[in-house]
Design a protein around this motif. Structure first.
Motif, short mmCIF file in Angstrom:
data_model
loop_
_atom_site.label_atom_id
_atom_site.label_comp_id
_atom_site.label_asym_id
_atom_site.label_seq_id
_atom_site.Cartn_x
_atom_site.Cartn_y
_atom_site.Cartn_z
N ALA A 33 -11.34 4.13 24.82
CA ALA A 33 -11.79 5.62 25.26
C ALA A 33 -9.81 6.37 26.01
CB ALA A 33 -12.96 5.88 26.34
N GLU A 34 -9.44 5.69 26.92
CA GLU A 34 -8.02 6.17 27.21
C GLU A 34 -6.84 6.50 26.02
OE1 GLU A 34 -7.96 5.17 31.54
OE2 GLU A 34 -8.22 3.53 30.53
N LEU A 35 -6.96 5.06 25.18
CA LEU A 35 -6.01 5.07 24.16
C LEU A 35 -6.30 5.95 23.16
CD1 LEU A 35 -5.83 1.10 24.04
CD2 LEU A 35 -3.97 2.67 25.06
N ALA A 36 -7.75 6.18 22.93
CA ALA A 36 -8.10 6.90 21.91
C ALA A 36 -6.92 8.32 22.24
CB ALA A 36 -9.22 7.25 21.13
N ALA A 37 -7.31 8.45 23.19
CA ALA A 37 -6.76 10.16 24.16
C ALA A 37 -5.60 10.60 23.85
CB ALA A 37 -7.80 10.58 25.30
N ARG A 38 -4.83 9.13 24.53
CA ARG A 38 -3.11 8.72 24.47
C ARG A 38 -3.13 9.33 22.56
NH1 ARG A 38 0.57 3.60 25.44
NH2 ARG A 38 2.00 4.30 24.56
N PHE A 39 -3.13 8.68 21.71
CA PHE A 39 -2.60 8.69 20.68
C PHE A 39 -3.38 10.03 19.90
CE2 PHE A 39 -1.18 4.07 21.83
CZ PHE A 39 -0.49 4.18 21.45
N GLY A 40 -4.50 10.30 20.23
CA GLY A 40 -5.12 11.56 19.41
C GLY A 40 -5.94 10.84 18.42
N VAL A 41 -6.79 9.47 18.25
CA VAL A 41 -7.52 9.37 17.10
C VAL A 41 -8.91 8.83 18.52
CG1 VAL A 41 -5.00 8.27 16.36
CG2 VAL A 41 -6.63 6.96 18.28
N ASN A 42 -9.52 8.19 17.21
CA ASN A 42 -10.99 8.28 17.27
C ASN A 42 -11.40 6.11 17.77
OD1 ASN A 42 -11.62 6.62 14.88
ND2 ASN A 42 -12.39 7.97 13.84
N ARG A 43 -12.22 6.43 18.58
CA ARG A 43 -12.39 4.99 19.19
C ARG A 43 -12.41 3.73 18.61
NH1 ARG A 43 -15.96 5.21 23.99
NH2 ARG A 43 -15.75 2.74 23.87
N HIS A 44 -12.67 4.39 16.83
CA HIS A 44 -12.35 2.69 15.83
C HIS A 44 -11.59 2.17 15.15
CE1 HIS A 44 -14.14 0.95 12.37
NE2 HIS A 44 -13.25 1.39 11.13
N THR A 45 -10.94 3.37 15.53
CA THR A 45 -9.46 3.45 14.84
C THR A 45 -8.21 2.24 16.36
OG1 THR A 45 -8.98 5.65 13.33
CG2 THR A 45 -6.88 4.65 14.32
N VAL A 46 -8.79 2.95 17.05
CA VAL A 46 -8.30 2.06 18.26
C VAL A 46 -8.52 0.50 18.31
CG1 VAL A 46 -8.00 1.42 20.52
CG2 VAL A 46 -7.28 3.82 19.90
N ARG A 47 -9.83 0.85 17.97
CA ARG A 47 -10.50 -0.88 18.15
C ARG A 47 -9.74 -1.83 16.92
NH1 ARG A 47 -15.77 0.92 17.74
NH2 ARG A 47 -15.76 1.25 19.60
N HIS A 48 -9.53 -0.52 15.83
CA HIS A 48 -8.79 -1.81 14.64
C HIS A 48 -7.72 -2.33 14.80
CE1 HIS A 48 -8.10 -1.41 9.85
NE2 HIS A 48 -8.31 -3.51 10.27
N ALA A 49 -6.71 -1.61 16.06
CA ALA A 49 -5.68 -1.64 16.35
C ALA A 49 -5.39 -2.86 17.26
CB ALA A 49 -4.44 -0.83 16.77
N LEU A 50 -6.11 -2.88 18.78
CA LEU A 50 -6.30 -3.99 19.38
C LEU A 50 -7.08 -5.37 18.90
CD1 LEU A 50 -7.60 -2.06 21.77
CD2 LEU A 50 -5.41 -2.89 22.45
N SER A 51 -8.09 -5.00 17.88
CA SER A 51 -7.99 -6.23 17.34
C SER A 51 -7.08 -6.44 16.20
CB SER A 51 -9.01 -5.79 15.80
OG SER A 51 -10.49 -5.44 16.82
N ALA A 52 -6.27 -6.30 15.56
CA ALA A 52 -5.21 -6.67 15.14
C ALA A 52 -4.33 -7.67 16.02
CB ALA A 52 -4.58 -5.62 14.41
#
Length: 239
Positions: A33-52
């Motif tokens: 949630a914190e990363l999504a707010a920082r980058f202005g995206v949804n949590r699914h996008t952040v989850r994809h980035a972290l998974s990589a």
């Protein structure tokens, strides 16, 4: 010009911050949630980035705790004299050990055979967790002849070092006679202790240490977290 997917840009940005030292091995990253707010995206996008980054080995997940920067593997030499604190300190890291069990019981058939004892003979058992920079890297069990080292557990309680406890019992030196390495998947109990995912790779080491006369003094089993140590073998090591 084709733009990179947003998740890839986030992954690249986080990897760069880790490389620059903003996050260190063992550090927990901000929440999704914190990363999504920082980058202005949804949590699914952040989850994809972290998974990589997890797939690359840069990050690791701990169930219920979050996402952490993976520690760099520590070289761990398996020579004739294997001493945890010396090995780790030589790599520039900080070793520590947490003992979870000191007990005397009857030897099982495998322990008795390894130590050249009669089946059911009394043995001292020491179990615990080895840590590097406060991160658990291995779970160990060491078994000793209780008749030969009657005061071993008392000395271990005072010293918190197997080598020092054995020295207090009169054994000033011992060497590795054999080591068997086997790849395993982490069961739930070991995964919890090592703070890794259930089913993550482990490397199990089963070893026998002997005294100067070649008499077995320790039968040890260690389960190493596969991504936290690099085991190196020096068969000609003179100790």
């Amino acid at each position: 010009m084709t733009r990179s997917p947003i998740w890839k840009s986030i992954s690249t940005a986080l990897a760069a911050e880790i490389a620059q030292g903003r996050y260190h091995p063992g550090d927990r990253l901000p929440t999704e949630a914190e990363l999504a707010a920082r980058f202005g995206v949804n949590r699914h996008t952040v989850r994809h980035a972290l998974s990589a980054l997890v797939e690359q080995g840069t990050l690791r997940t701990r169930r219920g705790a979050g996402v952490f920067v993976a520690a760099r593997p520590t070289d761990y030499a398996l020579g004739r004299r294997v001493r945890f604190h010396q090995n780790v300190a030589a790599s520039g890291r900080t070793p520590s050990r947490r003992v979870t069990l000191r007990a005397t019981r009857s030897a099982d058939p495998r322990e008795a055979a390894a130590l050249h004892l009669a089946e059911g003979a009394a043995v001292h058992v020491i179990e615990g967790v080895s840590l590097i920079d406060d991160q658990p890297v291995a779970v160990f069990r060491s078994v000793f002849d209780a008749l030969r080292f009657p005061a071993l557990l008392d000395h271990m309680a005072e010293q918190n070092s197997v080598t020092a406890a054995l020295a207090a019992c009169g054994l000033t030196d011992y060497t590795r006679a054999e080591t068997r390495l086997t790849a395993k998947a982490a069961p739930a109990t070991l995964a919890l202790t090592l703070q890794i995912a259930e089913g993550a790779p482990l490397l199990r080491s089963v070893a026998v240490n002997v005294d100067a006369a070649g008499i077995p003094v320790e039968y040890g089993t260690t389960w190493f977290a596969g991504d936290r140590v690099t085991l190196t073998i020096h068969p000609d090591d003179k100790g």
